[in-house]
Design a protein around this motif. Sequence first.
Motif, PDB file in Angstrom:
ATOM      1  N   UNK A  25       4.970   2.691   4.651  1.00  0.00           N
ATOM      2  CA  UNK A  25       5.496   2.796   3.101  1.00  0.00           C
ATOM      3  C   UNK A  25       5.047   1.533   2.243  1.00  0.00           C
ATOM      4  N   UNK A  26       5.068   0.482   3.040  1.00  0.00           N
ATOM      5  CA  UNK A  26       4.833  -0.879   2.107  1.00  0.00           C
ATOM      6  C   UNK A  26       3.467  -0.899   1.710  1.00  0.00           C
ATOM      7  N   UNK A  27       2.448  -0.689   2.451  1.00  0.00           N
ATOM      8  CA  UNK A  27       1.026  -0.803   1.902  1.00  0.00           C
ATOM      9  C   UNK A  27       0.533   0.682   1.284  1.00  0.00           C
ATOM     10  N   UNK A  28       1.436   1.625   1.425  1.00  0.00           N
ATOM     11  CA  UNK A  28       1.148   2.984   0.796  1.00  0.00           C
ATOM     12  C   UNK A  28       1.494   2.718  -0.568  1.00  0.00           C
ATOM     13  N   UNK A  30       1.921  -0.149  -2.268  1.00  0.00           N
ATOM     14  CA  UNK A  30       1.160  -1.254  -2.744  1.00  0.00           C
ATOM     15  C   UNK A  30      -0.346  -0.641  -3.332  1.00  0.00           C
ATOM     16  N   UNK A  31      -0.850   0.167  -2.476  1.00  0.00           N
ATOM     17  CA  UNK A  31      -2.131   0.732  -2.834  1.00  0.00           C
ATOM     18  C   UNK A  31      -2.023   1.746  -3.938  1.00  0.00           C
ATOM     19  N   UNK A  32      -0.791   2.570  -4.065  1.00  0.00           N
ATOM     20  CA  UNK A  32      -0.782   3.611  -5.011  1.00  0.00           C
ATOM     21  C   UNK A  32      -0.519   2.932  -6.521  1.00  0.00           C
ATOM     22  N   UNK A  33       0.113   1.570  -6.180  1.00  0.00           N
ATOM     23  CA  UNK A  33       0.016   0.886  -7.591  1.00  0.00           C
ATOM     24  C   UNK A  33      -1.076   0.130  -7.911  1.00  0.00           C
ATOM     25  N   UNK A  61     -10.128   0.574  10.144  1.00  0.00           N
ATOM     26  CA  UNK A  61      -9.299   1.442  11.095  1.00  0.00           C
ATOM     27  C   UNK A  61      -8.216   0.600  11.909  1.00  0.00           C
ATOM     28  N   UNK A  62      -7.876  -0.600  11.166  1.00  0.00           N
ATOM     29  CA  UNK A  62      -6.706  -1.310  11.830  1.00  0.00           C
ATOM     30  C   UNK A  62      -5.557  -1.343  10.884  1.00  0.00           C
ATOM     31  N   UNK A  63      -4.592  -0.541  11.218  1.00  0.00           N
ATOM     32  CA  UNK A  63      -3.241  -0.318  10.225  1.00  0.00           C
ATOM     33  C   UNK A  63      -2.702  -1.393  10.221  1.00  0.00           C
ATOM     34  N   UNK A  64      -2.855  -2.675  10.903  1.00  0.00           N
ATOM     35  CA  UNK A  64      -2.172  -3.933  10.771  1.00  0.00           C
ATOM     36  C   UNK A  64      -2.959  -5.098   9.958  1.00  0.00           C
ATOM     37  N   UNK A  65      -3.894  -4.354   9.511  1.00  0.00           N
ATOM     38  CA  UNK A  65      -4.697  -5.202   8.512  1.00  0.00           C
ATOM     39  C   UNK A  65      -4.506  -4.797   7.191  1.00  0.00           C
ATOM     40  N   UNK A  66      -3.711  -5.337   6.753  1.00  0.00           N
ATOM     41  CA  UNK A  66      -3.212  -4.985   5.259  1.00  0.00           C
ATOM     42  C   UNK A  66      -3.193  -6.292   4.217  1.00  0.00           C
ATOM     43  N   UNK A  69      -4.695  -7.942  -1.261  1.00  0.00           N
ATOM     44  CA  UNK A  69      -5.476  -7.544  -2.327  1.00  0.00           C
ATOM     45  C   UNK A  69      -6.065  -6.064  -2.202  1.00  0.00           C
ATOM     46  N   UNK A  70      -5.459  -5.471  -1.146  1.00  0.00           N
ATOM     47  CA  UNK A  70      -5.930  -4.103  -0.793  1.00  0.00           C
ATOM     48  C   UNK A  70      -7.450  -3.793  -0.609  1.00  0.00           C
ATOM     49  N   UNK A  71      -8.113  -4.933  -0.044  1.00  0.00           N
ATOM     50  CA  UNK A  71      -9.575  -4.980   0.339  1.00  0.00           C
ATOM     51  C   UNK A  71     -10.159  -3.819   1.500  1.00  0.00           C
ATOM     52  N   UNK A  72      -8.906  -3.732   2.216  1.00  0.00           N
ATOM     53  CA  UNK A  72      -9.181  -2.853   3.541  1.00  0.00           C
ATOM     54  C   UNK A  72      -8.634  -1.402   3.555  1.00  0.00           C
TER      55      UNK A  72
END
Length: 123
Positions: A25-28, A30-33, A61-66, A69-72
Amino acid sequence: MAKSDNSKLEQIVAEARRASEQREQGYREQALKMYPHVCGRCGREFSGKNLRELTVHHRDHNHDNNPPDGSNWELLCLYCHDNEHQRQLEAQQGTGSGSSNRTAGATYNPFADLKSLLDDKNE
């Protein structure tokens, strides 16, 4: 396995799932913003109710690499996201379209005699 061991295992699994969902939820969010609500593969636009169909794909493909800056990340629709992961699985197994150890194509052509069949029918 003893009953207490089983309940302890279930508790650990439940906690891991909750942590994963919170992280997602946190990275999602962020990515949506950060990015326009458009699938990075097919270009489909999302808003309102169908925004839930837009997912965050981790390029490495590493879900822990967030990184902040959203580059992943890239936003993909459910279908393109599934396709991307299927392509990765096929590449790992050596069965993808770019694989050099591909099996030979089909040798049977179901339409080989179609013209003569249609010609016979039109007579």
